[in-house]
Design a protein around this motif. Structure first.
Motif, PDB file in Angstrom:
ATOM      1  N   UNK A 190      45.356  36.568  32.388  1.00 27.46           N
ATOM      2  CA  UNK A 190      44.357  37.066  33.323  1.00 27.46           C
ATOM      3  C   UNK A 190      45.007  37.807  34.478  1.00 27.46           C
ATOM      4  N   UNK A 191      44.264  38.748  35.029  1.00 23.85           N
ATOM      5  CA  UNK A 191      44.786  39.470  36.188  1.00 23.85           C
ATOM      6  C   UNK A 191      43.888  39.309  37.406  1.00 23.85           C
ATOM      7  N   UNK A 192      42.673  39.861  37.364  1.00 23.40           N
ATOM      8  CA  UNK A 192      41.868  39.842  38.591  1.00 23.40           C
ATOM      9  C   UNK A 192      40.387  39.668  38.299  1.00 23.40           C
ATOM     10  N   UNK A 193      39.697  38.929  39.163  1.00 20.67           N
ATOM     11  CA  UNK A 193      38.238  38.863  39.102  1.00 20.67           C
ATOM     12  C   UNK A 193      37.643  39.943  40.006  1.00 20.67           C
ATOM     13  N   UNK A 194      36.335  40.077  39.951  1.00 16.60           N
ATOM     14  CA  UNK A 194      35.670  41.033  40.840  1.00 16.60           C
ATOM     15  C   UNK A 194      35.914  40.702  42.313  1.00 16.60           C
ATOM     16  N   UNK A 195      36.090  39.416  42.594  1.00 18.66           N
ATOM     17  CA  UNK A 195      36.276  39.002  43.992  1.00 18.66           C
ATOM     18  C   UNK A 195      37.500  39.656  44.613  1.00 18.66           C
ATOM     19  N   UNK A 196      38.562  39.850  43.836  1.00 16.65           N
ATOM     20  CA  UNK A 196      39.766  40.472  44.402  1.00 16.65           C
ATOM     21  C   UNK A 196      39.508  41.925  44.755  1.00 16.65           C
ATOM     22  N   UNK A 197      38.701  42.606  43.962  1.00 13.59           N
ATOM     23  CA  UNK A 197      38.388  44.003  44.264  1.00 13.59           C
ATOM     24  C   UNK A 197      37.531  44.082  45.524  1.00 13.59           C
ATOM     25  N   UNK A 198      36.578  43.158  45.639  1.00 18.51           N
ATOM     26  CA  UNK A 198      35.801  43.116  46.875  1.00 18.51           C
ATOM     27  C   UNK A 198      36.673  42.870  48.086  1.00 18.51           C
TER      28      UNK A 198
END
Length: 390
Positions: A190-198
């Motif tokens: 895994x790398x990133x969820x949407x939360x990291x982009x937010x």
């Protein structure tokens, strides 16, 4: 494929108090009655009412641990090896032992068997529908606690190995550390969820943050947060041209079902498939199949559109990871549309209709005398079936 070695699971709780509290009361009462009037040696047949892939290991480990804790002899005859397809009503195993020792175990052993077998069947079918695509198990977020999480990961690994034996890539791993061992891995992917982009404010900045923190790992970037899958996907590829050229960059499409991927609408979705897989849209389709092909969300048209844009911009080695509702039906439609997917992330091998997961156990022999309730004669062993039972 050779069976992967897995570390021993934590010992299950086999205490009588826990079993008594969790089993159906009529089994507890049956145990007390048989203790009073005299024990007998019985044989249970265990089966499901629908086709499945045999996935009995968690149940067998628990049953053997209980038998050991109780100091009782239980003979288990597994009729189908792990990973083998089993028809509806065909006994998966026979369990023979003391009725006093076994009568209160039925509830729990059925819980540990049925759902695993159905999920394994789903995973097997999904992998066979897309044999050239790698799968990533993302079941944990949809599970009701750690026990179900372990069961579903195990089931996906069983179904995957069965499909791999037929030439499919299957599941290459999963999304968390606790159950990664079922896939022969030490940790989850895994790398990133949407939360990291937010948090980062832009898709490119989130990619930069990840790469700065984990510079040696491949980079998979969610590109739907701002509704600019194509724009942001290409921006990330231009920001990391070396990773893109090496095939170590992927864009993950997770567009929700309330809108189309950037640049698509119904007409353009049809046009995209007309360019790449016209046969997929020229036959009768159900409403669900049409949605998977040309509808909102992560459709076959969306995946083809992303591939077109990446290739045109000079990034043919950037991979596409697709997620969002990839069950058996959606995988089948994607195969018919020849969707250029590299990896599918899914937890949709978890059974949709939980009623289909109900395993059943019936006693078919009492002290050597075949006997079963009317209508279940098919569970008797062949010899007893020919004699008509008792």
């Amino acid at each position: 494929m050779p069976r992967r070695e897995t570390p021993a699971a934590p010992p299950p709780d086999t205490s009588d108090a826990v079993i008594t509290a969790r089993t159906d009361s009529y089994f507890n009462r049956t145990k007390q009655i048989v203790e009073r009037f005299g024990d007998t040696r019985v044989t249970y047949a265990v089966f499901l009412r629908r086709p499945v892939v045999c996935a009995p290991r968690l149940m067998l480990d628990w049953l053997r641990a209980v038998a050991k804790a109780r100091g009782t002899d239980v003979h288990i005859e597994v009729m189908h090896e792990e990973g083998v397809w089993v028809g509806a009503g065909d006994p998966l195993l026979y369990i023979t032992g003391s009725l006093v020792a076994l009568s209160d175990l039925e509830t729990l052993l059925l819980q540990k068997l049925g759902a695993a077998c159905v999920a394994a069947h789903n995973a097997y079918q999904m992998c066979l529908e897309l044999p050239k695509v790698a799968f990533l198990a993302m079941e944990a977020r949809h599970c009701a606690g750690a026990e179900m999480q372990e069961m579903m990961a195990y089931a996906a690994s069983v179904g995957s190995r069965a499909a791999q034996a037929e030439g499919a890539k299957g599941f290459i791993g999963n999304a968390n550390d606790a159950t990664a061992h079922w896939f022969g891995q030490k940790s989850g992917y895994g790398t990133m969820p949407h939360a990291l982009i937010g948090y980062a404010g832009t898709t490119v900045r989130a990619a930069e943050m990840f790469h700065e923190t984990y510079p040696t790992e491949p980079l998979t970037v969610l590109v739907d947060y701002f509704g600019r899958e194509v724009t942001d996907g290409l921006a990330v590829a231009r920001r990391f041209p070396e990773l893109a050229a090496e095939g170590r960059l992927a864009v993950r499409l997770d567009t929700h079902g309330g809108r189309f991927l950037e640049g698509l609408d119904p007409a353009e979705s049809y046009a995209v498939l007309e360019r790449h897989a016209p046969g997929a849209i020229r036959r009768y389709r159900s409403e669900t199949e049409l949605r998977h092909l040309v509808g909102t969300g992560v459709s076959a048209a969306a995946i083809w559109k992303m591939r077109e844009e990446l290739d045109t911009a000079g990034f043919p080695k950037v991979r596409i990871v697709a997620s969002s509702g990839f069950g058996v039906g959606k995988c089948r439609v994607m195969a018919e549309a020849k969707a250029p997917i590299d990896v599918v992330g899914t937890g949709s091998f978890i059974p949709d209709a939980w009623s289909e997961t109900y395993a059943t156990a019936d006693i078919v022999d009492y002290d050597g005398t075949p006997r079963v309730k009317v209508g279940r004669e098919f569970l008797l062993r062949n010899g007893a079936r020919r004699r008509g039972g008792a």
